[in-house]
Design a protein around this motif. Structure first.
Motif, short mmCIF file in Angstrom:
data_model
loop_
_atom_site.label_atom_id
_atom_site.label_comp_id
_atom_site.label_asym_id
_atom_site.label_seq_id
_atom_site.Cartn_x
_atom_site.Cartn_y
_atom_site.Cartn_z
N ARG A 1 0.88 -1.17 0.00
CA ARG A 1 0.00 0.00 0.00
C ARG A 1 0.91 1.21 0.00
O ARG A 1 1.81 1.32 0.83
N ILE A 2 0.68 2.11 -0.96
CA ILE A 2 1.60 3.23 -1.16
C ILE A 2 0.82 4.53 -1.18
O ILE A 2 -0.19 4.66 -1.87
N GLY A 3 1.28 5.50 -0.43
CA GLY A 3 0.68 6.82 -0.42
C GLY A 3 1.75 7.89 -0.56
O GLY A 3 2.93 7.66 -0.25
N TYR A 4 1.33 9.05 -1.05
CA TYR A 4 2.27 10.16 -1.23
C TYR A 4 2.00 11.23 -0.18
O TYR A 4 0.85 11.63 0.05
N GLN A 5 3.07 11.71 0.46
CA GLN A 5 2.98 12.77 1.46
C GLN A 5 3.66 14.02 0.93
O GLN A 5 4.89 14.07 0.79
N ALA A 6 2.84 15.03 0.61
CA ALA A 6 3.37 16.23 -0.05
C ALA A 6 4.31 17.02 0.85
O ALA A 6 5.27 17.62 0.37
N SER A 7 4.04 17.06 2.16
CA SER A 7 4.83 17.89 3.06
C SER A 7 6.29 17.47 3.10
O SER A 7 7.19 18.29 3.33
N THR A 8 6.55 16.20 2.88
CA THR A 8 7.93 15.69 2.87
C THR A 8 8.37 15.20 1.50
O THR A 8 9.51 14.73 1.35
N PHE B 1 8.16 1.78 5.41
CA PHE B 1 9.28 2.70 5.25
C PHE B 1 8.85 3.87 4.38
O PHE B 1 7.81 3.84 3.71
N SER B 2 9.66 4.92 4.41
CA SER B 2 9.38 6.14 3.66
C SER B 2 10.52 6.41 2.70
O SER B 2 11.70 6.21 3.04
N VAL B 3 10.18 6.84 1.49
CA VAL B 3 11.18 7.12 0.45
C VAL B 3 11.03 8.57 0.01
O VAL B 3 9.98 8.97 -0.51
N ARG B 4 12.07 9.37 0.23
CA ARG B 4 12.03 10.78 -0.20
C ARG B 4 12.36 10.85 -1.68
O ARG B 4 13.39 10.35 -2.12
N LEU B 5 11.49 11.51 -2.45
CA LEU B 5 11.66 11.59 -3.90
C LEU B 5 12.51 12.80 -4.29
O LEU B 5 12.73 13.71 -3.48
N ASP B 6 12.94 12.81 -5.54
CA ASP B 6 13.65 13.97 -6.07
C ASP B 6 12.69 15.13 -6.23
O ASP B 6 11.54 14.96 -6.65
N ARG B 7 13.16 16.33 -5.91
CA ARG B 7 12.30 17.52 -6.02
C ARG B 7 11.94 17.84 -7.47
O ARG B 7 10.96 18.51 -7.75
#
Length: 291
Positions: free
Chosen positions: A210-217, A259-265
């Motif tokens: 299950r995957i969600g996107y968190q805009a703040s991070t 876990f959380s994965v920070r994406l490229d800006r």
């Protein structure tokens, strides 16, 4: 008599070499390094992709390897349409590109199956700019001298005759500064995963996400339920088929994890395909990234 002259000549040459100063010896090594770099303008010597068993381009170019995530792009297309999974015995066009307008560049790519042996075969469609090279018993594709002026290269890849699981394209790129030396170049490596359509249901039964996107991070939050242990890779593909982000998350044990994965800006808002693989068992989800 001639043999004696030859022996004396060799001794004299050896004496001259011993008489070189330390400074002159260092200069000789430097010249060799530069010449070797110039020869590589016509393509990688092979075995420089960062794949298991391979070295990287820093064997010939000074500096450290940087992540190619979001910079190195690999696209598979069939009939002009991008794909994220392959069918056995099918020929696809592969496009390797770099997110730069740099004047002089290079690359090497290899496709491996989960056993780290060759997956499928390459065929050159642009003999002016690209060529194949064999190293370590594996065929790769690299640039030619005329291809160093490009930032994108295309060739064909025919998938394995049977479902071998997830195929990983290991890519190394070189963004050069054109100083005719082995210094100042930027080496980036990346991994681009493509699952098999023939085995996607079987693989998905082993790994659920299950995957969600968190805009703040600017992060993907991933909840994972895996029936196998192994290394976890996250691969983000846009709807044009480009692999735009990849990350090695380490290893997990079977069971539930998060876990959380920070994406490229640099990633724009839109719909992306997020592939998560555990021990080369891949599952895919569509995720809307809104910034």
């Amino acid at each position: 008599m001639n043999k004696n002259y030859l022996f004396i000549g060799l001794l004299a040459s050896a004496g001259l070499l011993v008489s070189f100063s330390g400074k002159e010896s260092i200069q000789t090594v430097k010249n060799f390094s530069t010449n070797f770099h110039l020869l590589n303008q016509a393509g990688s010597p092979g075995g420089r992709t960062g794949a298991p068993g391979d070295a990287t381009c820093t064997q010939c170019h000074s500096g450290t390897v940087q992540s190619g995530s979001g910079f190195n792009l690999v696209t598979l297309t069939s009939g002009g349409n991008p794909v994220t999974e392959y069918l056995p015995s099918t020929t696809y066009q592969v496009t390797v590109s770099m997110s730069t307008n740099n004047a002089k560049n290079g690359f090497e790519i290899v496709a491996l199956n989960p056993s780290n042996t060759m997956a499928g075969t390459f065929a050159i469609t642009d003999g002016t700019h690209t060529k194949t090279i064999v190293s370590g018993g594996k065929t790769r594709v690299t640039h030619k001298l005329a291809g160093t002026s490009l930032t994108s290269w295309s060739f064909n890849w025919t998938s394995p005759a049977t479902n071998v699981g997830t195929v990983t394209f290991y890519l190394a790129t070189n963004q050069t500064n054109s100083n005719s030396d082995d210094t100042g170049d930027v080496i980036r490596t990346s991994q681009h995963l493509f699952g098999s359509q023939a085995g996607i249901e079987e693989e998905a039964s082993k790994v659920e996400t299950r995957i969600g996107y968190q805009a703040s991070t600017n992060s993907l939050n991933i909840q994972l339920d895996s029936k196998v242990d192994g290394s976890v890779f996250v691969n983000v593909v846009d709807l044009s088929g480009k692999s735009v982000f990849t990350e090695n998350m380490g290893t997990v044990s079977s069971g539930e994890s998060a876990f959380s994965v920070r994406l490229d800006r640099e990633l724009n808002s839109g719909v992306y395909l997020v592939n998560v693989s555990v021990d080369n068992n891949m599952t895919m989800k569509r995720v809307f990234i809104s910034k």
